[in-house]
Write a protein that holds these residues in place. Structure first.
Motif, PDB file in Angstrom:
ATOM      1  N   GLY A   1      43.485  50.591  30.456  1.00  0.00           N
ATOM      2  CA  GLY A   1      42.376  49.696  30.764  1.00  0.00           C
ATOM      3  C   GLY A   1      41.764  50.060  32.100  1.00  0.00           C
ATOM      4  N   LEU A   2      40.568  49.558  32.331  1.00  0.00           N
ATOM      5  CA  LEU A   2      39.881  49.797  33.598  1.00  0.00           C
ATOM      6  C   LEU A   2      39.977  48.562  34.474  1.00  0.00           C
ATOM      7  CD1 LEU A   2      36.603  51.562  32.394  1.00  0.00           C
ATOM      8  CD2 LEU A   2      38.575  52.637  33.492  1.00  0.00           C
ATOM      9  N   ALA A   3      40.424  48.753  35.697  1.00  0.00           N
ATOM     10  CA  ALA A   3      40.405  47.683  36.700  1.00  0.00           C
ATOM     11  C   ALA A   3      39.251  47.951  37.655  1.00  0.00           C
ATOM     12  CB  ALA A   3      41.723  47.635  37.459  1.00  0.00           C
ATOM     13  N   GLY A   4      38.681  46.868  38.158  1.00  0.00           N
ATOM     14  CA  GLY A   4      37.623  47.068  39.136  1.00  0.00           C
ATOM     15  C   GLY A   4      36.381  46.257  38.831  1.00  0.00           C
TER      16      GLY A   4
ATOM     17  N   SER B   1      42.306  43.567  38.768  1.00  0.00           N
ATOM     18  CA  SER B   1      40.864  43.333  38.819  1.00  0.00           C
ATOM     19  C   SER B   1      40.538  42.088  39.637  1.00  0.00           C
ATOM     20  CB  SER B   1      40.299  43.199  37.397  1.00  0.00           C
ATOM     21  OG  SER B   1      40.290  44.451  36.737  1.00  0.00           O
ATOM     22  N   ARG B   2      41.365  41.063  39.518  1.00  0.00           N
ATOM     23  CA  ARG B   2      41.130  39.842  40.283  1.00  0.00           C
ATOM     24  C   ARG B   2      41.244  40.120  41.783  1.00  0.00           C
ATOM     25  NH1 ARG B   2      44.048  34.073  41.051  1.00  0.00           N
ATOM     26  NH2 ARG B   2      45.846  35.321  41.693  1.00  0.00           N
ATOM     27  N   GLY B   3      42.271  40.863  42.171  1.00  0.00           N
ATOM     28  CA  GLY B   3      42.403  41.215  43.584  1.00  0.00           C
ATOM     29  C   GLY B   3      41.257  42.077  44.072  1.00  0.00           C
ATOM     30  N   MET B   4      40.783  42.977  43.207  1.00  0.00           N
ATOM     31  CA  MET B   4      39.657  43.831  43.578  1.00  0.00           C
ATOM     32  C   MET B   4      38.382  43.010  43.759  1.00  0.00           C
ATOM     33  SD  MET B   4      40.388  47.086  41.072  1.00  0.00           S
ATOM     34  CE  MET B   4      41.898  48.060  41.227  1.00  0.00           C
ATOM     35  N   LYS B   5      38.209  41.986  42.929  1.00  0.00           N
ATOM     36  CA  LYS B   5      37.031  41.127  43.044  1.00  0.00           C
ATOM     37  C   LYS B   5      37.022  40.407  44.394  1.00  0.00           C
ATOM     38  CE  LYS B   5      34.589  37.329  40.743  1.00  0.00           C
ATOM     39  NZ  LYS B   5      34.635  36.364  39.615  1.00  0.00           N
ATOM     40  N   LEU B   6      38.178  39.865  44.794  1.00  0.00           N
ATOM     41  CA  LEU B   6      38.289  39.215  46.098  1.00  0.00           C
ATOM     42  C   LEU B   6      37.954  40.185  47.216  1.00  0.00           C
ATOM     43  CD1 LEU B   6      39.249  36.964  48.082  1.00  0.00           C
ATOM     44  CD2 LEU B   6      41.575  37.921  47.806  1.00  0.00           C
ATOM     45  N   CYS B   7      38.530  41.370  47.167  1.00  0.00           N
ATOM     46  CA  CYS B   7      38.317  42.346  48.242  1.00  0.00           C
ATOM     47  C   CYS B   7      36.886  42.845  48.268  1.00  0.00           C
ATOM     48  CB  CYS B   7      39.297  43.510  48.078  1.00  0.00           C
ATOM     49  SG  CYS B   7      41.035  43.034  48.298  1.00  0.00           S
ATOM     50  N   ARG B   8      36.282  42.959  47.116  1.00  0.00           N
ATOM     51  CA  ARG B   8      34.881  43.374  47.060  1.00  0.00           C
ATOM     52  C   ARG B   8      33.983  42.324  47.716  1.00  0.00           C
ATOM     53  NH1 ARG B   8      34.978  44.091  42.096  1.00  0.00           N
ATOM     54  NH2 ARG B   8      33.736  42.352  41.288  1.00  0.00           N
TER      55      ARG B   8
END
Length: 390
Positions: A63-66, A95-102
């Motif tokens: 799967g793709l995260a991001g 993906s959830r952690g990436m959303k926060l960091c983004r």
């Protein structure tokens, strides 16, 4: 005596006939029909050097995260990160952690050090002889390095660390290895160096090419302190309001949980004071053709967080022994190359970029799981997404 023998063809063991013979052996002698294992898109002709007795493929869902926003020196911008795994919730959590960091402006990533070792041990009659040899190594470093580097076009001997014990001298020959992981490269180079040493040292000595001090595919404090592979840091400062909005938890509670986790890590004497660095690293390794056994070392992690006076949270991870490649090994195989290409990380000059992306991914995963545990969402998430029901 058993008549069970795996078919091999000395002339063309990666040809269709040899592969079919092994598949038929499985079908005849086991309950497996190899309906899926025997179906693949890659060309077996490219596999010499990667596998023996090739019979088929093991397909792992990917799967793709991001998107993951990285402010690195080599990785800059948004990336889709391929994760190959069978663990439900994993891709969603990263993906959830990436959303926060983004939302917080992205993760800053920095490669701090880069070295790969082979660790010969030299034996003498007594400790004084070992001490004399240690000084001789210092005096003769340049010709030793020259001998080592005759075996490689991209490796360079950086230094030789020395550790005396009894009448033995344990060494760590540290190399830079370009875009290759370099374990085989350093073995060949160090053997050439030791041959030169044996021929030119005026005294008597004996050596083993590897004294178990490089700790290949085993976690160790020595590699965490002195680096093996890439040493890379990922860090971010998260506004308190943003954490509350995205993670349903306050930064002070995350900080308090961190302190308790620190003590648990100390009590358990682990190589990792985080939550699950091995998850993201393993999933990326499988997807991109890394040597997955290196997760034993690569998942070592120093996590550090700081609750700032204004309530914001500084968070970082340091991966001190991340062993990766963007060239050679399994990285050039069909699907693995495609996964590296998704991140723009295939080929020469890309290994630091991949290191920064992996470290940033690990940090995003640490923040996501840590928040889920504190917010008491962890178990529910696995129940909702992580159960493969028939």
């Amino acid at each position: 005596m058993s008549d069970l023998k795996i078919p091999r063809d000395r002339e063309d063991d990666y040809g269709a006939a040899a592969i079919k013979a092994r598949q038929e052996l499985v079908r005849d002698r086991t309950d497996s029909a190899l309906e899926h294992v025997a179906n693949y898109s890659l060309d077996p002709a490219v596999l010499p050097g990667n596998i023996e007795n090739f019979t088929g493929v093991a397909q792992v869902p990917m799967g793709l995260a991001g998107p993951l926003l990285v402010n690195g020196e080599h990785a800059q911008g948004e990336f889709l990160v391929p994760l190959a795994t069978t663990e439900g919730t994993l891709v969603a959590s990263y993906s959830r952690g990436m959303k926060l960091c983004r939302a917080a402006g992205g993760i800053t990533a920095t490669v701090i050090d880069d070295r790969m070792q082979r660790a010969p041990v030299f034996s003498f009659d007594n400790a004084r002889q070992a001490r004399a040899f240690s000084s001789w190594l210092d005096d003769n470093f340049e010709p030793i390095a020259a001998a080592a580097e005759t075996t490689t076009s991209s490796g360079k001997l950086l230094d030789i660390q020395k550790f005396s014990v009894s009448k033995l001298l344990y060494t760590r020959f540290n190399y830079s290895t370009g875009d290759a992981a370099g374990q085989n490269m350093t073995g060949k180079a160090t053997f050439a160096a030791c041959a030169w040493i044996k021929q030119n040292y005026p005294g008597e000595l004996h050596f083993l090419l590897e004294g178990q001090f490089a700790t290949d595919k085993k976690t160790s404090i020595v590699n965490m302190l002195h680096t093996r592979g890439k040493r890379v840091v990922a860090e971010i400062t998260l506004p308190a309001a943003l954490v509350q909005e995205h993670m349903n938890v306050s930064t002070d509670k995350l900080w308090a949980a961190r302190l308790r986790g620190q003590l648990g890590s100390i009590m358990s004497v682990t190589n990792n004071n985080g939550n699950h660095s091995a998850n993201g690293i393993t999933a990326i390794f499988i997807a991109t053709g890394q040597d997955v056994a290196n997760v034993a070392e690569s998942s070592a992690m120093y996590g550090f967080t700081e609750l700032l006076p204004n309530g914001d949270l500084y968070a970082s991870v340091t991966l001190p022994s991340l062993i990766i490649a963007t060239y050679g090994g399994g990285t050039g195989l069909a699907t693995q190359r495609e996964c590296l290409e998704i991140m723009g990380c295939y080929g020469t000059g890309k290994v630091y970029k991949l290191a920064e992306i992996i470290a940033a991914t690990v940090l995003a995963g640490e923040l996501s799981l840590g928040s889920a545990v504190v917010a008491e969402e962890w178990v529910q998430a696995h129940d909702d997404l992580g159960r493969n029901r028939p």
